[in-house]
Scaffold this motif. Sequence first.
Motif, mmCIF file in Angstrom:
data_model
loop_
_atom_site.group_PDB
_atom_site.id
_atom_site.type_symbol
_atom_site.label_atom_id
_atom_site.label_comp_id
_atom_site.label_asym_id
_atom_site.label_seq_id
_atom_site.Cartn_x
_atom_site.Cartn_y
_atom_site.Cartn_z
ATOM 1 N N THR A 2 0.822 -1.239 -0.020
ATOM 2 C CA THR A 2 0.055 0.086 0.016
ATOM 3 C C THR A 2 0.851 1.176 0.038
ATOM 4 O OG1 THR A 2 -0.183 0.009 2.341
ATOM 5 C CG2 THR A 2 -1.921 -1.176 1.386
ATOM 6 N N LEU A 3 0.206 2.377 -0.558
ATOM 7 C CA LEU A 3 0.876 3.352 -0.509
ATOM 8 C C LEU A 3 1.091 4.174 0.935
ATOM 9 C CD1 LEU A 3 -0.914 5.437 -3.280
ATOM 10 C CD2 LEU A 3 1.062 4.498 -3.451
ATOM 11 N N GLY A 24 4.495 1.453 -5.001
ATOM 12 C CA GLY A 24 4.533 1.892 -6.600
ATOM 13 C C GLY A 24 4.804 0.507 -7.284
ATOM 14 N N LEU A 33 7.313 3.804 -5.807
ATOM 15 C CA LEU A 33 6.363 4.921 -6.453
ATOM 16 C C LEU A 33 7.012 6.064 -7.030
ATOM 17 C CD1 LEU A 33 3.070 5.245 -6.571
ATOM 18 C CD2 LEU A 33 3.522 7.126 -4.641
ATOM 19 N N CYS A 35 7.431 8.760 -9.642
ATOM 20 C CA CYS A 35 6.336 9.627 -10.324
ATOM 21 C C CYS A 35 6.906 10.727 -11.321
ATOM 22 C CB CYS A 35 5.429 10.207 -9.420
ATOM 23 S SG CYS A 35 4.135 9.123 -8.439
ATOM 24 N N ASN A 49 1.974 4.620 -11.464
ATOM 25 C CA ASN A 49 2.398 5.279 -10.238
ATOM 26 C C ASN A 49 1.137 6.244 -10.133
ATOM 27 O OD1 ASN A 49 3.845 3.090 -9.774
ATOM 28 N ND2 ASN A 49 5.586 4.128 -10.655
ATOM 29 N N ARG A 52 -2.411 5.927 -9.353
ATOM 30 C CA ARG A 52 -2.406 5.565 -7.783
ATOM 31 C C ARG A 52 -2.524 6.700 -6.993
ATOM 32 N NH1 ARG A 52 1.523 0.081 -7.297
ATOM 33 N NH2 ARG A 52 0.456 -1.135 -8.934
ATOM 34 N N ASP A 55 -5.743 8.545 -7.641
ATOM 35 C CA ASP A 55 -6.778 7.964 -6.904
ATOM 36 C C ASP A 55 -6.870 8.022 -5.261
ATOM 37 O OD1 ASP A 55 -9.076 5.827 -7.006
ATOM 38 O OD2 ASP A 55 -7.611 4.665 -5.722
ATOM 39 N N ALA A 56 -5.609 8.150 -4.639
ATOM 40 C CA ALA A 56 -5.361 8.426 -3.300
ATOM 41 C C ALA A 56 -5.944 9.899 -2.933
ATOM 42 C CB ALA A 56 -3.859 8.169 -2.796
ATOM 43 N N GLN A 61 -7.204 11.485 -13.283
ATOM 44 C CA GLN A 61 -5.927 11.436 -13.396
ATOM 45 C C GLN A 61 -5.436 12.795 -14.232
ATOM 46 O OE1 GLN A 61 -4.200 7.769 -15.236
ATOM 47 N NE2 GLN A 61 -5.685 6.695 -14.415
#
Length: 251
Positions: A2-3, A24, A33, A35, A49, A52, A55-56, A61
């Motif tokens: 998980t992040l 990531g 992760l 980016c 990445n 994600r 989304d968090a 996007q």
Amino acid sequence: MTLEILTADSLAPMRHGFFTRKGGASSGVFEGLNCGTGSSDQTEIVAINRARVADAMGVAQDHLAGVHQIHSADVVVVNGPQLEKPRADALVTSTPGIALSVLSADCQPVLFADEKAGVIGAAHAGWKGAQAGVLEATVDAMCTLGATRGAIHAVIGPSISQRAYEVGPEFFETFLDEDPENTRFFAGGDGDRMHFDLPSYGLSRLRSAGIASAEWTRHCTYFDPDRFFSYRRSVHTKDPDYGRLIAAIAL
């Protein structure tokens, strides 16, 4: 995995986070992760990445806004989805549904919020950008959108700490020429080398801007390789490239 997202109480209830490298899809020197669209990592993996992160942050996007960072004091106002990244080092918005983001790998990622006015900002502040005034420029740009200087809170995320930031005499002279009192941000090193306290310099400039509060999360990118990417560490370990961390804040 998980992040891992670092947050600060002073920015609540705004959705925000300083993302570590955990959670990531990248591998190799970019493991985690990454980016950074400017890195040599696989484009499709970086896109995963970043998706994600979006989304968090609870945004689409194409509503995760960023800039092509150039170590400047330039700030852009974001009003909607970006077709391309402008060349700048900070972003501000008062538009709901937008997340502002900056990338870093030792430089300071700084998030700003005036909750009452509904105005947020994000800045990438390496030593050049900070000295050029990117932090103050971000505050000024937020005020043009309706923020009140005395209601803005700013948080500096994971950055290189003083004991890892060795510099030469020319670097020291650059800051001495700006203000003799800048000597307080330097500590002695070996020979003519010194150690520069980038987060303290950033905090000083933020506090001089008259905002409500400024703090650093006190995470050092260099000395925690499991959680953070670091440009300087990659140079010392002779890696071919390095990942970029992301920090974001949303309305």
